[in-house]
Design an enzyme around this catalytic site. Structure first.
Site, PDB file in Angstrom:
ATOM      1  N   TYR A 174      42.149  30.612  38.269  1.00 37.07           N
ATOM      2  CA  TYR A 174      43.091  30.656  37.154  1.00 37.07           C
ATOM      3  C   TYR A 174      43.244  29.319  36.703  1.00 37.07           C
ATOM      4  CZ  TYR A 174      47.349  31.392  34.293  1.00 37.07           C
ATOM      5  OH  TYR A 174      48.335  31.346  33.242  1.00 37.07           O
ATOM      6  N   LYS A 178      41.487  28.294  32.751  1.00 33.58           N
ATOM      7  CA  LYS A 178      42.398  27.590  32.036  1.00 33.58           C
ATOM      8  C   LYS A 178      41.599  26.185  31.553  1.00 33.58           C
ATOM      9  CE  LYS A 178      45.284  30.963  31.055  1.00 33.58           C
ATOM     10  NZ  LYS A 178      45.336  31.768  30.019  1.00 33.58           N
TER      11      LYS A 178
END
Length: 313
Positions: A174, A178
């Protein structure tokens, strides 16, 4: 009431619930016609009868309030389906003016325990999904600009995360996705500036179905709006999508609980120059080892202090 987005059209991905839903409703409230994207098929109600899926439910909510909206249930991580999403907005509303990339999933695990599929699926939905829609929207705006012989109206709002800034230990997939989205955003902002298009990234903190485990320990006030409510994030998206934000591009903003923080770009902390044509190991050892010996233990490029940001007063 002012309607700064009147006459404009928008796509919001992952908009069937949570952040995306709040963002789609806010854009519609500000006057935009909205394509509500959320991957999946219509569900079943308690009697077993077919019921509208989340995307259609949000579109219906917008239409019931007097706005314009339609649903799209395609997978933005699929290149072709992302193209069809942009084509749908253009076909229905005549043009696309605003793209809000929000769709995402979580597959949290420490890096030494993470499977290949857990890595690939998160990178696919977040990073590839952002690229796919951006690619087709950018091509649309470029063609419009060529036809118009000048700048056109275009706004991209991408969704990054504090996990990237702070280096979340249990979210390597993640955090990487991002961080990649921030790189995609700054590159896109530079590439599309001459066409009149802006691109910005936000790092929202919100209690949604996707993050319910992450924020399980944060209490919800009984008599006030939850500081982690998605409704704290949506107004910033509406602003970044508006004409007022024409000079805001290539920026990263943290938003939650009645607070917006603008993140400073990276700065060079120190520079060392070799006394000869190129460095040797001994010279690097003499320069870098003392430098890091004086730095706080555990300090890295990650900016964990952003996790402590709160609304003042």
């Amino acid at each position: 009431m002012s309607l700064p987005l009147q006459g404009l059209s928008a796509i919001v991905t992952g908009a069937g619930r949570g952040l995306g839903r709040a963002e789609a409703l806010e854009l519609a409230r500000l006057g935009a016609a909205v394509v509500v994207n959320d991957f999946g098929q219509p569900g079943r109600d308690g009697s077993g009868e077919a019921s509208a899926g989340p995307a259609e439910q949000v579109a219906e909510e917008i239409r019931a309030a007097g706005g314009k909206a339609l649903a799209h249930t395609g997978d933005v991580a699929d290149f072709q389906q992302a193209g069809e999403l942009v084509q749908l907005a253009v076909a229905e509303f005549g043009t696309l003016d605003i793209l809000v990339n929000n769709a995402g999933i979580l597959r949290d695990r420490m890096v030494f325990s993470m499977t290949e599929d857990e890595w690939d699926s998160v990178i696919r939905v977040h990073l590839k999904g952002h690229f796919n829609t951006t690619h087709f929207a950018a091509a649309h705006w470029r063609e419009r600009s060529k036809a118009a012989g000048g700048a056109v109206y275009g706004r991209i709002v991408n969704t990054s995360s504090e996990a990237f800034l702070a280096g979340s230990a249990g979210q390597p997939n993640y955090a990487a996705a991002k961080g990649g989205i921030v790189g995609l955003t700054t590159s896109t902002a530079l590439a599309l500036a001459k066409y009149g298009v802006t691109a910005n990234a936000i790092c929202p903190r919100a209690r949604t179905r996707m993050t319910e485990d992450v924020f399980a320990g944060f209490e919800q006030p009984a008599d006030a709006l939850d500081p982690l409510a998605p409704e704290h994030v949506a107004p910033l998206v509406g602003y970044l999508a508006s004409p007022a934000a024409a000079r805001v591009s290539g920026q990263l903003l943290v938003v939650h609980g009645g607070m917006v923080a603008i993140v400073e770009r990276p700065r060079v902390r120190a520079q060392f120059d070799s006394k000869q044509e190129t460095f040797t190991y001994d010279e690097l050892d003499a320069l870098l080892t003392p430098h890091y010996a004086d730095r706080p233990q555990g300090e890295t490029f990650a900016a964990a202090e952003v996790l402590g940001l709160r609304r003042r007063g």
